[in-house]
Design an enzyme around this catalytic site. Structure first.
Site, PDB file in Angstrom:
ATOM      1  N   ARG A 144       0.834  -1.206   0.000  1.00 32.45           N
ATOM      2  CA  ARG A 144       0.000   0.000   0.000  1.00 32.45           C
ATOM      3  C   ARG A 144       0.867   1.254   0.000  1.00 32.45           C
ATOM      4  NH1 ARG A 144      -3.716  -3.148   3.392  1.00 32.45           N
ATOM      5  NH2 ARG A 144      -2.540  -2.640   5.275  1.00 32.45           N
ATOM      6  N   ALA A 147     -16.041  -6.794 -10.136  1.00 32.62           N
ATOM      7  CA  ALA A 147     -14.857  -6.255 -10.805  1.00 32.62           C
ATOM      8  C   ALA A 147     -14.869  -6.548 -12.304  1.00 32.62           C
ATOM      9  CB  ALA A 147     -13.600  -6.830 -10.167  1.00 32.62           C
ATOM     10  N   ASP A 171      -6.548  -6.597  -6.183  1.00 35.29           N
ATOM     11  CA  ASP A 171      -6.195  -7.396  -4.997  1.00 35.29           C
ATOM     12  C   ASP A 171      -7.383  -8.258  -4.593  1.00 35.29           C
ATOM     13  OD1 ASP A 171      -4.962  -8.376  -2.714  1.00 35.29           O
ATOM     14  OD2 ASP A 171      -5.503  -6.629  -1.496  1.00 35.29           O
ATOM     15  N   CYS A 185      -3.285 -13.712  -2.844  1.00 34.90           N
ATOM     16  CA  CYS A 185      -3.102 -14.233  -1.486  1.00 34.90           C
ATOM     17  C   CYS A 185      -3.376 -15.731  -1.435  1.00 34.90           C
ATOM     18  CB  CYS A 185      -3.993 -13.485  -0.499  1.00 34.90           C
ATOM     19  SG  CYS A 185      -5.754 -13.630  -0.810  1.00 34.90           S
TER      20      CYS A 185
END
Length: 394
Positions: free
Chosen positions: A212, A278, A298, A338
């Site tokens: 970030r 998205a 993300d 992730c």
């Protein structure tokens, strides 16, 4: 104490320090150990490898806790390892200067496999994700109170881990008093409200702290599209660093409600949030001819285990392709995964393939991962789950 005997030829990773004994590597269990029991692990010749908690229902049947035969697995051990974890964050990393929200305990990375604890402004959120740690929850809570003196401790169950381990999903207040509202943390000068134990992970993505900051440092006077914004992380950093326009979107109404609060806390007038998918939004923006200086992608975890990797790679590639279409020439694309089962090489390949498909050249400017308060045991590279790539798009 029961004993787990490893099959011939399957002990080499354990000799080298890997902490996991997979179920299909076990020849037999002696002494009738039950879920959560502490067991000794030996090779096929009876040579001692370590001691850990038994989880017969899980693919990882034993997670090594100790490499000697004498040290008790009791409150003294928990406090010693928690003190070591505290010293790493506060003294070595100096995190209190940067933030008052960080990961206190990162499972194997801190010698406490099956335990994750995050700190948010004096409140702790804990995940007990193995049968052994769950069975010793009260001992661990006592140790957490002794070492950290928190205002409260909350449980946040990892649903998938609980199912794999055969332990109950338990969420909510465990110790202390419920705060009157969501506490706030300050991270690199950006303020975030935390819904304790709710939403993804334990309520916040502390692991993306450094990424970030990097994206924020490049955002001045630029337009930044923050996909999968959750509670506003990347977008709010961009706004705090002088971005001109920051649309953020997420599919979760609850997350966006907190994101709106966070924008107000940070006086982020240029930030605007939308509840949307998205993929659909990227398609619409492309049809409208819209483009941004920086696009951040993300998404939540797309592969829970190795079986889900092929589908996840297709999804990453598709998402990258659509995101690349709305990056201005010379702009930046920041993408993350992730999904621990997805390798860094495979993840970056999805980005290269997507760029080829849309006819864009990309230059990789930076690669990253989880912040240092999510340490990775050198003998257990699987602990490095977060992948981050920042690329310039021609």
């Amino acid at each position: 104490m029961g004993t787990v005997v490893v099959k011939r030829g399957r002990a080499k990773p354990l000799w080298r320090g890997h902490p996991w004994v997979f179920r299909d590597s076990i020849d037999r269990a002696e002494g009738d150990p039950g879920p959560g029991d502490l067991v000794s692990v030996v090779d096929d010749r009876g040579r001692f490898l370590g001691r850990g908690f038994f989880s017969p229902a899980s693919l990882i049947a034993v997670r090594i806790l100790l490499r000697d035969e004498e040290t008790p697995a009791d409150g003294a051990l928990w406090r010693a390892r928690l003190e070591r974890a505290r010293a790493l964050r506060e003294e070595t990393l100096g995190l209190p200067v940067v933030t008052d929200g960080w990961r206190l305990v990162h499972s194997e990375g801190d010698g406490l496999p099956g335990l994750v604890v995050d700190r948010y402004a004096g409140h702790l959120v804990a995940q007990f994700s193995t049968a052994g740690m769950h069975a010793r929850r009260e001992e661990l809570l006592d140790a957490l109170e002794d070492v950290f003196s928190p205002s409260s401790i909350h449980a946040r169950a990892d649903r998938r881990a609980c199912k794999a381990e055969g332990i109950p999903e338990e969420n909510g207040l465990l110790r202390g008093e419920q705060p009157p509202g969501p506490p706030s943390i300050l991270e690199n000068g950006v303020c975030f409200r935390i819904s304790l134990g709710a939403g993804h992970k334990t309520g916040f993505y502390a692991d993306q702290r450094d990424n970030r900051r990097l994206v924020g440092s490049l955002a001045r006077d630029r337009s930044v599209l923050d996909l999968h914004t959750y509670t506003g992380g990347f977008g709010l950093y961009a706004a705090a660093n002088g971005a001109a326009d920051v649309p953020g979107l997420d599919s979760s109404g609850a997350a966006l409600a907190l994101a709106v609060e966070n924008a107000m806390l940070n006086n982020g007038r240029q930030v605007r949030f939308e509840r949307a998918d998205a993929t659909e939004t990227l398609n619409r923006l492309h049809r409208e001819g819209r483009a941004f200086d920086i696009v951040v992608s993300d998404p939540p975890r797309l592969a829970a285990d190795r079986r889900g990797v092929p589908k996840a790679l297709r999804m990453y590639r598709d998402l990258h392709l659509r995101a690349l279409r709305v990056v201005r020439p010379g702009g930046l694309l920041a993408v993350s995964s992730c999904s621990g089962a997805v390798t860094e090489e495979d993840f970056e390949t999805t980005l290269k393939e997507a760029a080829y498909d849309v006819g864009r050249d990309i230059q990789v400017l930076a690669r990253g991962g989880q912040a240092a308060d999510h340490p990775v045991l050198a003998t257990c590279p699987e602990g490095r789950y977060l992948k981050f790539v920042l690329a310039c798009v021609a």
